[in-house]
Design a protein around this motif. Structure first.
Motif, PDB file in Angstrom:
ATOM      1  N   LYS A   1       0.836  -1.199   0.000  1.00 57.32           N
ATOM      2  CA  LYS A   1       0.000   0.000   0.000  1.00 57.32           C
ATOM      3  C   LYS A   1       0.873   1.251   0.000  1.00 57.32           C
ATOM      4  O   LYS A   1       1.897   1.300   0.682  1.00 57.32           O
ATOM      5  CB  LYS A   1      -0.888   0.024   1.249  1.00 57.32           C
TER       6      LYS A   1
ATOM      7  N   SER B   1      -8.904   6.813  -7.330  1.00 61.11           N
ATOM      8  CA  SER B   1      -9.675   5.597  -7.065  1.00 61.11           C
ATOM      9  C   SER B   1     -11.114   5.666  -7.547  1.00 61.11           C
ATOM     10  O   SER B   1     -11.814   4.657  -7.551  1.00 61.11           O
ATOM     11  CB  SER B   1      -9.688   5.321  -5.558  1.00 61.11           C
TER      12      SER B   1
ATOM     13  N   ILE C   1      -9.265   3.431   1.663  1.00 62.42           N
ATOM     14  CA  ILE C   1      -8.378   2.611   0.840  1.00 62.42           C
ATOM     15  C   ILE C   1      -9.022   2.414  -0.531  1.00 62.42           C
ATOM     16  O   ILE C   1     -10.185   2.007  -0.626  1.00 62.42           O
ATOM     17  CB  ILE C   1      -8.095   1.239   1.492  1.00 62.42           C
ATOM     18  N   GLY C   2      -8.272   2.731  -1.579  1.00 58.43           N
ATOM     19  CA  GLY C   2      -8.751   2.548  -2.934  1.00 58.43           C
ATOM     20  C   GLY C   2      -7.871   1.558  -3.682  1.00 58.43           C
ATOM     21  O   GLY C   2      -6.641   1.616  -3.585  1.00 58.43           O
ATOM     22  N   VAL C   3      -8.486   0.617  -4.383  1.00 55.84           N
ATOM     23  CA  VAL C   3      -7.740  -0.316  -5.234  1.00 55.84           C
ATOM     24  C   VAL C   3      -7.755   0.289  -6.639  1.00 55.84           C
ATOM     25  O   VAL C   3      -8.814   0.402  -7.263  1.00 55.84           O
ATOM     26  CB  VAL C   3      -8.377  -1.722  -5.231  1.00 55.84           C
TER      27      VAL C   3
ATOM     28  N   THR D   1      -3.170  -3.819 -10.206  1.00 60.28           N
ATOM     29  CA  THR D   1      -3.721  -2.814  -9.291  1.00 60.28           C
ATOM     30  C   THR D   1      -2.697  -2.435  -8.228  1.00 60.28           C
ATOM     31  O   THR D   1      -1.736  -3.179  -7.970  1.00 60.28           O
ATOM     32  CB  THR D   1      -4.991  -3.326  -8.590  1.00 60.28           C
ATOM     33  N   VAL D   2      -2.927  -1.277  -7.627  1.00 57.96           N
ATOM     34  CA  VAL D   2      -2.110  -0.851  -6.488  1.00 57.96           C
ATOM     35  C   VAL D   2      -3.072  -0.260  -5.454  1.00 57.96           C
ATOM     36  O   VAL D   2      -4.072   0.365  -5.812  1.00 57.96           O
ATOM     37  CB  VAL D   2      -1.026   0.169  -6.923  1.00 57.96           C
ATOM     38  N   ASP D   3      -2.800  -0.508  -4.176  1.00 60.13           N
ATOM     39  CA  ASP D   3      -3.651   0.024  -3.102  1.00 60.13           C
ATOM     40  C   ASP D   3      -3.152   1.404  -2.683  1.00 60.13           C
ATOM     41  O   ASP D   3      -1.979   1.570  -2.325  1.00 60.13           O
ATOM     42  CB  ASP D   3      -3.628  -0.904  -1.881  1.00 60.13           C
TER      43      ASP D   3
ATOM     44  N   VAL E   1      -3.909   4.612  -0.024  1.00 56.70           N
ATOM     45  CA  VAL E   1      -4.575   4.909   1.242  1.00 56.70           C
ATOM     46  C   VAL E   1      -4.582   6.420   1.453  1.00 56.70           C
ATOM     47  O   VAL E   1      -3.542   7.072   1.399  1.00 56.70           O
ATOM     48  CB  VAL E   1      -3.846   4.231   2.433  1.00 56.70           C
TER      49      VAL E   1
ATOM     50  N   CYS F   1       1.592   1.428   5.908  1.00 59.50           N
ATOM     51  CA  CYS F   1       1.812   1.543   4.463  1.00 59.50           C
ATOM     52  C   CYS F   1       3.258   1.187   4.112  1.00 59.50           C
ATOM     53  O   CYS F   1       4.144   1.235   4.962  1.00 59.50           O
ATOM     54  CB  CYS F   1       1.491   2.965   3.987  1.00 59.50           C
TER      55      CYS F   1
ATOM     56  N   TYR G   1       3.449   2.566  -8.161  1.00 56.04           N
ATOM     57  CA  TYR G   1       3.697   1.142  -8.428  1.00 56.04           C
ATOM     58  C   TYR G   1       5.208   0.865  -8.402  1.00 56.04           C
ATOM     59  O   TYR G   1       5.672  -0.095  -7.778  1.00 56.04           O
ATOM     60  CB  TYR G   1       3.105   0.837  -9.803  1.00 56.04           C
TER      61      TYR G   1
END
Length: 364
Positions: free
Chosen positions: A2, A21, A39-41, A65-67, A69, A95, A275
């Motif tokens: 994250k 997000s 939190i957004g994926v 994807t990346v998380d 926050v 994180c 990423y």
């Protein structure tokens, strides 16, 4: 893995998070609007997967994807619990990397928590709070380690020496990421300390729309300040990005971007940078059922890459059939790649390269 968005209140963190997000975190013109972290994926934009889709024509496509926050704004004294400090610092600790948003635009209608726009001061405010929290962590750990080191415990002495180096850096207002581990043991120790300022950082300069392409005087100040930090600086007009996400069609968004002088949304640039900051890379599987981007750590072996699909693939790994992305595009299909002798068979020691197109053979 994250990446957490941090910064002072009202610098544009929640608006940026919404852009990334398409979640609708509350964003308002007052501090502590965000309390619980959102939190957004987020899909990682990658033109390579679009090309593979065009060639393979699969039933479905799955992007990497990346998380991300969204963490509430820190203020002076956060390390001592001011504002909602302890909770926020705990969220940052969870994180793996930090996206530090700095306000680099003037607007009398948006209040600044310290009264005026000064990204250098803002950065130092955040840095000091994070460094103070890490100093507290290091000193607590040193209390225990010092006792063990006195008895002649070699492992404790190694840890003591590293902790003292970190403590010295923090006392000089330097972050823990400025400490270079001298060997693998120190590297593992540094990771185990879970220090906030040891996390990799990316700076986002939030500018007005007119400064989205070339930046402004505030951005120049930030770049000068962080030039020795080995950190990327991204210029982004968060307000304009928010407007772009509201547009319905791709064509409308492209016209908006062209009017701004941009070729793609800044949010796409930021997602790819996050990423990379998390030391992630992508390999692909490409078949008629699905073209999919899989996320692995940089340096992952073929069995580890297989394990991302299913743990059984890693346990029973036999071999990987690998096509370089450029070869797949050049020849246009897996069968033509095979005819050209460009499909490789790799074993357990193979280190996966970013963009590899792979099939796995396994036996459970």
């Amino acid at each position: 893995m994250k990446a957490g968005i941090v910064g002072l209140p009202n610098v544009g963190k929640s608006t940026l998070f919404n852009c990334l997000s398409n979640a609708k975190a509350q964003s308002a013109n007052f501090p502590f609007c965000t309390i619980e972290p959102n939190i957004g994926v987020v899909n990682v934009p990658d033109p390579r997967i679009n090309k593979l889709e065009e060639l393979v024509k699969p039933e479905r496509v799955q992007m990497a994807t990346v998380d991300i926050v969204d963490i509430a704004g820190l203020v002076k004294g956060a390390s001592k619990g001011e504002g909602l400090g302890n909770q926020f610092l705990g969220n940052i600790r969870e994180c793996n990397a930090i996206i530090h948003v700095l306000r680099c635009f003037d607007n009398d209608n948006i209040v600044h928590v310290d009264g005026n726009v000064n990204p250098i001061r803002d950065k130092e405010t955040i840095d000091i709070e994070l460094q103070l929290k890490d100093l507290e962590t290091v000193e607590k750990r040193l209390e225990k380690v010092n006792r063990a080191a006195k008895t002649g415990n070699k492992e404790a002495q190694v840890e003591q020496a590293l902790l003292n180096r970190i403590r010295e850096a923090l006392l000089q207002a330097k972050s823990a990421r400025t400490i270079t581990p001298q060997n693998n043991d120190e590297e593992a120790l540094l990771e185990s300390f879970q220090l906030i300022t040891a996390k990799p950082v990316l700076y986002v300069c939030n500018v007005d729309e007119a400064s989205a392409v070339n930046g402004n005087k505030y951005v120049d100040q930030v770049r000068e300040l962080v030039k020795d930090e080995d950190a990327e600086v991204i210029v982004l007009s968060v307000g304009a990005e928010a407007d772009i996400t509201e547009l319905e069609s791709y064509e409308e968004r492209q016209v908006f971007l062209e009017d701004m002088g941009l070729t793609e949304p800044g949010s796409s640039v930021l997602i790819r940078a996050a990423y990379k900051l998390l030391k992630q890379q992508t390999y692909f599987t490409a078949g008629v059922k699905e073209v999919r981007a899989w996320t692995i750590n940089i340096g992952a072996t073929a069995p580890q890459a297989a394990g991302v699909i299913h743990t059984d693939f890693e346990k029973g790994f036999i071999r990987a059939e690998v096509i370089a992305y450029d070869d797949f595009v050049t020849y246009g299909s897996e069968s033509k790649v095979k005819e050209a002798g460009k499909l490789r068979v790799e074993g357990k020691e193979y280190i996966v390269k970013d963009g590899d197109v792979m099939h796995f053979r396994f036996n459970v």
